[in-house]
Design a protein around this motif. Structure first.
Motif, PDB file in Angstrom:
ATOM      1  N   PHE A 266       0.878  -1.226   0.010  1.00 17.07           N
ATOM      2  CA  PHE A 266      -0.154   0.107  -0.057  1.00 17.07           C
ATOM      3  C   PHE A 266       0.900   1.233   0.080  1.00 17.07           C
TER       4      PHE A 266
ATOM      5  N   HIS B 114       0.796   5.418  -0.490  1.00 14.24           N
ATOM      6  CA  HIS B 114      -0.171   6.612  -0.323  1.00 14.24           C
ATOM      7  C   HIS B 114       0.372   7.708  -1.171  1.00 14.24           C
TER       8      HIS B 114
ATOM      9  N   PHE C 222      -2.575   4.378  -3.843  1.00 15.48           N
ATOM     10  CA  PHE C 222      -4.033   5.042  -3.317  1.00 15.48           C
ATOM     11  C   PHE C 222      -4.039   6.718  -3.764  1.00 15.48           C
TER      12      PHE C 222
ATOM     13  N   VAL D  80       2.675  -1.597   4.518  1.00 16.97           N
ATOM     14  CA  VAL D  80       1.930  -0.344   4.202  1.00 16.97           C
ATOM     15  C   VAL D  80       2.824   0.484   4.565  1.00 16.97           C
TER      16      VAL D  80
ATOM     17  N   ARG E  21      -9.871   9.338   7.901  1.00 15.10           N
ATOM     18  CA  ARG E  21     -10.624   8.397   6.904  1.00 15.10           C
ATOM     19  C   ARG E  21     -11.854   9.068   6.470  1.00 15.10           C
TER      20      ARG E  21
ATOM     21  N   HIS F 255      -9.931   5.513   1.191  1.00  9.28           N
ATOM     22  CA  HIS F 255      -9.068   4.282   1.046  1.00  9.28           C
ATOM     23  C   HIS F 255      -8.398   3.949   2.380  1.00  9.28           C
TER      24      HIS F 255
ATOM     25  N   THR G 257     -10.476   1.400   3.664  1.00 10.05           N
ATOM     26  CA  THR G 257      -9.915   0.097   2.979  1.00 10.05           C
ATOM     27  C   THR G 257      -8.739  -0.621   3.186  1.00 10.05           C
ATOM     28  N   GLU G 258      -7.790   0.328   3.673  1.00 14.49           N
ATOM     29  CA  GLU G 258      -6.572  -0.248   4.208  1.00 14.49           C
ATOM     30  C   GLU G 258      -6.791  -0.847   5.316  1.00 14.49           C
TER      31      GLU G 258
ATOM     32  N   ILE H 232      -6.017  -4.803   6.256  1.00 12.13           N
ATOM     33  CA  ILE H 232      -5.009  -5.188   7.236  1.00 12.13           C
ATOM     34  C   ILE H 232      -5.782  -6.131   8.297  1.00 12.13           C
TER      35      ILE H 232
ATOM     36  N   GLY I 153       1.733   3.396   8.116  1.00 18.30           N
ATOM     37  CA  GLY I 153       1.311   1.973   8.308  1.00 18.30           C
ATOM     38  C   GLY I 153       1.405   1.696   9.563  1.00 18.30           C
TER      39      GLY I 153
END
Length: 255
Positions: A7, A9, A34, A52, A62, A67, A70-71, A75, A91
């Motif tokens: 992932f 960013h 993302f 991440v 968020r 996203h 979503t992460e 996880i 992360g």
């Protein structure tokens, strides 16, 4: 050939030196960027591990960065499947939050080089042990996490007690940036958004925000950190593909 999901960013925060280690071991990398694909929905069943990366946003964003939710879900799914997860900076905060720990704005940014001290558990940890009792590491963060309940506290700095943790056998959160090299540090020092955080630190601790000092410390410490990082990251990658225990996760209070 195990597939790893990453992932990312923002373009400014890539895998760094971890990229070549992953590829050298023959793993295939699937980037979920993302910044370019904010609506990407990963199918974690297809991957053997998750990394991440960091970014300038925070867990609390968020509500307007879907996203991040979503992460968090991804996880959680990876942990539920017993697959290795490595969270770096943002992360690590996302991983800690999935595990029920609060994320908060730190009393001042940590930017530049700081001596990291490992705990007794950190010195014995199968992944983090190469850092020894103390090692200089590169930092760039404004937020920090609490060590989640049932996780093992692995490292701290003078200004930020919660720097690294392990959950179970194969989930790790690192607040610091072992993946850096000198060109990437220069890239951050030139980035307008990152320079705003540097300016904030200058108002609190001018010596820490001195770009010349950061560059001098980089020349002094980067080779040693990269040697430690290669060992640490390779030990984490050793976990990919191994059978892992599954764990009962905390309640989903982050939803």
């Amino acid at each position: 050939m195990p597939r790893l999901l990453v992932f990312q960013h923002v373009a400014a925060e890539p895998l760094g030196t971890l990229d070549r280690l992953i590829r050298r071991r023959g793993h295939r990398i699937r980037f979920a960027n993302f910044e370019r694909q904010p609506d990407f929905e990963p199918n974690v069943d297809r991957y053997r591990g998750l990394v991440v990366l960091g970014g300038p946003m925070n867990v609390e964003d968020r509500e307007h960065r879907a996203h991040l939710l979503t992460e968090l879900r991804a996880i959680e799914q990876m942990l539920d499947q017993g697959k290795p997860v490595l969270g770096i900076c943002l992360g690590a905060q996302l991983l800690a939050h999935v595990l029920g720990a609060p994320i908060r704005r730190h009393h001042e940014p940590e930017i530049g080089w700081y001596p990291l001290r490992t705990t007794e558990a950190g010195r014995a940890d199968p992944v983090l042990a190469p850092l020894g009792e103390s090692a200089p590491v590169f930092q760039w963060h404004r937020y920090s996490f609490d060590v989640p309940r049932d996780a093992v506290h692995l490292a701290s700095t003078d200004g930020c007690e919660q720097q690294a943790f392990r959950y179970g056998d194969s989930a790790y959160g690192f607040q610091f940036h072992l993946e850096m090299d000198e060109p990437l540090i220069e890239r951050w020092l030139a980035n307008p958004a990152y320079r705003q955080e540097l300016a904030e630190l200058a108002g609190l601790d001018p010596a820490r925000a001195d770009e010349a000092a950061i560059r001098r410390h980089t020349r002094e410490h980067i080779a040693g950190m990269q040697a430690h990082a290669d060992d640490v990251f390779n030990r984490f990658l050793d976990l990919v593909g191994r059978p892992q225990r599954r764990y009962t996760l905390p309640s989903r209070e982050w939803l």
